[in-house]
Scaffold this motif. Structure first.
Motif, PDB file in Angstrom:
ATOM      1  N   SER A  36       0.834  -1.215   0.000  1.00  0.00           N
ATOM      2  CA  SER A  36       0.000   0.000   0.000  1.00  0.00           C
ATOM      3  C   SER A  36       0.864   1.259   0.000  1.00  0.00           C
ATOM      4  O   SER A  36       1.883   1.321   0.700  1.00  0.00           O
ATOM      5  CB  SER A  36      -0.891   0.010   1.240  1.00  0.00           C
ATOM      6  OG  SER A  36      -1.475   1.296   1.404  1.00  0.00           O
ATOM      7  N   ARG A  69       0.154   3.659   1.571  1.00  0.00           N
ATOM      8  CA  ARG A  69      -0.063   4.232   2.921  1.00  0.00           C
ATOM      9  C   ARG A  69       0.622   3.406   3.998  1.00  0.00           C
ATOM     10  O   ARG A  69       0.392   3.621   5.186  1.00  0.00           O
ATOM     11  CB  ARG A  69      -1.562   4.303   3.215  1.00  0.00           C
ATOM     12  CG  ARG A  69      -2.296   5.135   2.203  1.00  0.00           C
ATOM     13  CD  ARG A  69      -3.660   4.560   1.847  1.00  0.00           C
ATOM     14  NE  ARG A  69      -4.152   5.270   0.685  1.00  0.00           N
ATOM     15  CZ  ARG A  69      -4.694   4.677  -0.399  1.00  0.00           C
ATOM     16  NH1 ARG A  69      -4.841   3.356  -0.425  1.00  0.00           N
ATOM     17  NH2 ARG A  69      -5.069   5.390  -1.417  1.00  0.00           N
ATOM     18  N   GLY A  93      -8.615   0.289  -0.502  1.00  0.00           N
ATOM     19  CA  GLY A  93      -7.880   1.529  -0.702  1.00  0.00           C
ATOM     20  C   GLY A  93      -7.719   1.862  -2.169  1.00  0.00           C
ATOM     21  O   GLY A  93      -6.754   2.504  -2.578  1.00  0.00           O
ATOM     22  N   GLY A 106     -10.233   3.359  -4.068  1.00  0.00           N
ATOM     23  CA  GLY A 106     -11.062   4.495  -4.476  1.00  0.00           C
ATOM     24  C   GLY A 106     -12.239   4.113  -5.345  1.00  0.00           C
ATOM     25  O   GLY A 106     -12.793   4.959  -6.041  1.00  0.00           O
ATOM     26  N   GLY A 127     -14.519   3.974  -2.239  1.00  0.00           N
ATOM     27  CA  GLY A 127     -14.778   5.067  -3.176  1.00  0.00           C
ATOM     28  C   GLY A 127     -15.596   6.213  -2.612  1.00  0.00           C
ATOM     29  O   GLY A 127     -16.182   6.984  -3.381  1.00  0.00           O
ATOM     30  N   ASP A 159     -16.044   4.962   6.111  1.00  0.00           N
ATOM     31  CA  ASP A 159     -14.582   4.898   6.112  1.00  0.00           C
ATOM     32  C   ASP A 159     -14.072   5.412   4.767  1.00  0.00           C
ATOM     33  O   ASP A 159     -14.647   5.091   3.724  1.00  0.00           O
ATOM     34  CB  ASP A 159     -14.158   3.433   6.308  1.00  0.00           C
ATOM     35  CG  ASP A 159     -12.661   3.267   6.486  1.00  0.00           C
ATOM     36  OD1 ASP A 159     -11.955   4.271   6.736  1.00  0.00           O
ATOM     37  OD2 ASP A 159     -12.191   2.117   6.382  1.00  0.00           O
ATOM     38  N   SER A 179     -10.347   6.489   2.406  1.00  0.00           N
ATOM     39  CA  SER A 179      -8.905   6.656   2.275  1.00  0.00           C
ATOM     40  C   SER A 179      -8.613   7.489   1.022  1.00  0.00           C
ATOM     41  O   SER A 179      -8.297   8.669   1.107  1.00  0.00           O
ATOM     42  CB  SER A 179      -8.198   5.296   2.234  1.00  0.00           C
ATOM     43  OG  SER A 179      -6.823   5.499   2.399  1.00  0.00           O
ATOM     44  N   SER A 180      -8.774   6.887  -0.165  1.00  0.00           N
ATOM     45  CA  SER A 180      -8.427   7.590  -1.416  1.00  0.00           C
ATOM     46  C   SER A 180      -9.191   8.901  -1.600  1.00  0.00           C
ATOM     47  O   SER A 180      -8.644   9.861  -2.169  1.00  0.00           O
ATOM     48  CB  SER A 180      -8.752   6.713  -2.631  1.00  0.00           C
ATOM     49  OG  SER A 180      -8.284   5.419  -2.467  1.00  0.00           O
TER      50      SER A 180
HETATM   51  O1  LIG Z   1      -5.816   2.054   2.199  1.00  0.00           O
HETATM   52  C1  LIG Z   1      -5.132   1.104   1.781  1.00  0.00           C
HETATM   53  O2  LIG Z   1      -4.041   1.292   1.231  1.00  0.00           O
HETATM   54  C2  LIG Z   1      -5.616  -0.284   1.952  1.00  0.00           C
HETATM   55  C3  LIG Z   1      -4.747  -1.312   1.667  1.00  0.00           C
HETATM   56  C4  LIG Z   1      -5.153  -2.633   1.799  1.00  0.00           C
HETATM   57  C5  LIG Z   1      -6.441  -2.911   2.218  1.00  0.00           C
HETATM   58  C6  LIG Z   1      -7.332  -1.888   2.502  1.00  0.00           C
HETATM   59  C7  LIG Z   1      -6.942  -0.566   2.383  1.00  0.00           C
HETATM   60  N1  LIG Z   1      -7.808   0.486   2.673  1.00  0.00           N
HETATM   61  C8  LIG Z   1      -9.178   0.328   3.040  1.00  0.00           C
HETATM   62  O3  LIG Z   1      -9.959   0.160   1.872  1.00  0.00           O
HETATM   63  C9  LIG Z   1     -11.241   0.729   2.045  1.00  0.00           C
HETATM   64  C10 LIG Z   1     -11.624   1.595   0.868  1.00  0.00           C
HETATM   65  O4  LIG Z   1     -10.700   2.603   0.648  1.00  0.00           O
HETATM   66  P1  LIG Z   1     -10.960   3.810  -0.383  1.00  0.00           P
HETATM   67  O5  LIG Z   1     -11.650   4.894   0.381  1.00  0.00           O
HETATM   68  O6  LIG Z   1     -11.793   3.285  -1.497  1.00  0.00           O
HETATM   69  O7  LIG Z   1      -9.602   4.213  -0.827  1.00  0.00           O
HETATM   70  C11 LIG Z   1     -11.206   1.468   3.354  1.00  0.00           C
HETATM   71  O8  LIG Z   1     -11.860   0.648   4.307  1.00  0.00           O
HETATM   72  C12 LIG Z   1      -9.759   1.542   3.746  1.00  0.00           C
HETATM   73  O9  LIG Z   1      -9.631   1.387   5.140  1.00  0.00           O
END
Ligand SMILES: O=C(O)c1ccccc1N[C@@H]1O[C@H](COP(=O)(O)O)[C@@H](O)[C@H]1O
Length: 215
Positions: free
Chosen positions: A37, A39, A145, A147, A169, A188, A190-191
């Motif tokens: 990742s 992140r 993660g 998006g 997303g 929740d 992240s992207s």
């Molecule tokens: O964020 C990451 O890099 C990640 C890596 C591996 C597994 C999950 C990850 N993130 C989680 O994924 C979802 C959706 O993320 P996004 O908003 O679509 O980017 C979220 O729960 C993150 O905690």
């Protein structure tokens, strides 16, 4: 009236962003321990971030099919409050991790079809929380993660006997619609709060939390 929606901001790497998320009203922050990742954090980086977190902000450790050695290292070095299991961990493995560390466990489940939604029930009796995310394609480097959203209609009017969180997303623009359509009480992201993969944008973090808490 204060909102009952809880927000998790995942993939933070900067202590200032942890403080900002708390100030803006986030309930959880997520730290990623997955080398593929953008992140991903070292134990030392995560330890520093956990220290920056104000009391009351839940610190979630995100792992993917982690073995006991990895979980032990995180648990020994970083003050976390919850595990987020984002791989293909079985219900038995979820129960084992819960017992071994005495911490709440949130199991992430990828959804693309009605069968995927039905499969969530396997975890509803064992995990403390569920995280419902878009399903990554087979063989993808990142199981989350990415998006990418899934069809939220699949979880409308669904009930699970434990708290659940909507992910995949979400952005400041669509989170209000997602909450109102699905009835999710937790979200929740992240992207959707990044300017580039792994680079969080403080203005987007604030905008996301505001949009979720006013939905
Ligand atoms: O964020 C990451 O890099 C990640 C890596 C591996 C597994 C999950 C990850 N993130 C989680 O994924 C979802 C959706 O993320 P996004 O908003 O679509 O980017 C979220 O729960 C993150 O905690």
């Amino acid at each position: 009236m204060p909102s009952d929606v809880k927000v998790k901001i995942c993939g933070l790497r900067d202590p200032a962003h942890v403080e900002l998320a708390a100030r803006a009203g986030a309930a959880y922050v997520g730290f990623v321990f997955f080398p593929k990742s953008p992140r991903n954090l070292s134990l030392d980086e995560a330890r520093e971030l956990a220290w920056a977190a104000p009391v009351g902000l839940a610190k979630v450790a995100l792992v993917v099919n982690a073995d006991d050695a990895q979980l032990d290292a995180i648990n020994d070095r970083v003050a976390i409050d919850m595990w987020q299991l984002h791989g293909s961990e079985s219900p038995e493995r979820v129960a084992e991790i819960k017992k071994r560390y005495g911490l709440p466990v949130m199991k992430a489940v990828g959804v693309a079809t009605r069968d995927d939604v039905a499969a969530i029930d396997l975890y509803a009796g064992v995990a403390d929380q569920l995280l419902i995310d878009a399903k990554a394609p087979k063989g993808a480097d990142l199981p989350g993660g990415r998006g990418l959203p899934f069809d939220w209609e699949l979880v409308v009017r669904k009930y699970w006997p434990c708290p659940w969180m909507l992910a995949g997303g979400l952005t400041p623009e669509n989170v209000g619609r997602a909450i109102n359509l699905t009835g999710a009480r937790q979200v929740d992201v992240s992207s959707g709060v990044e300017s580039a993969p792994g680079v969080k944008d403080p203005a987007l973090i604030e905008a996301f939390i505001k949009a979720a808490l006013t939905a």
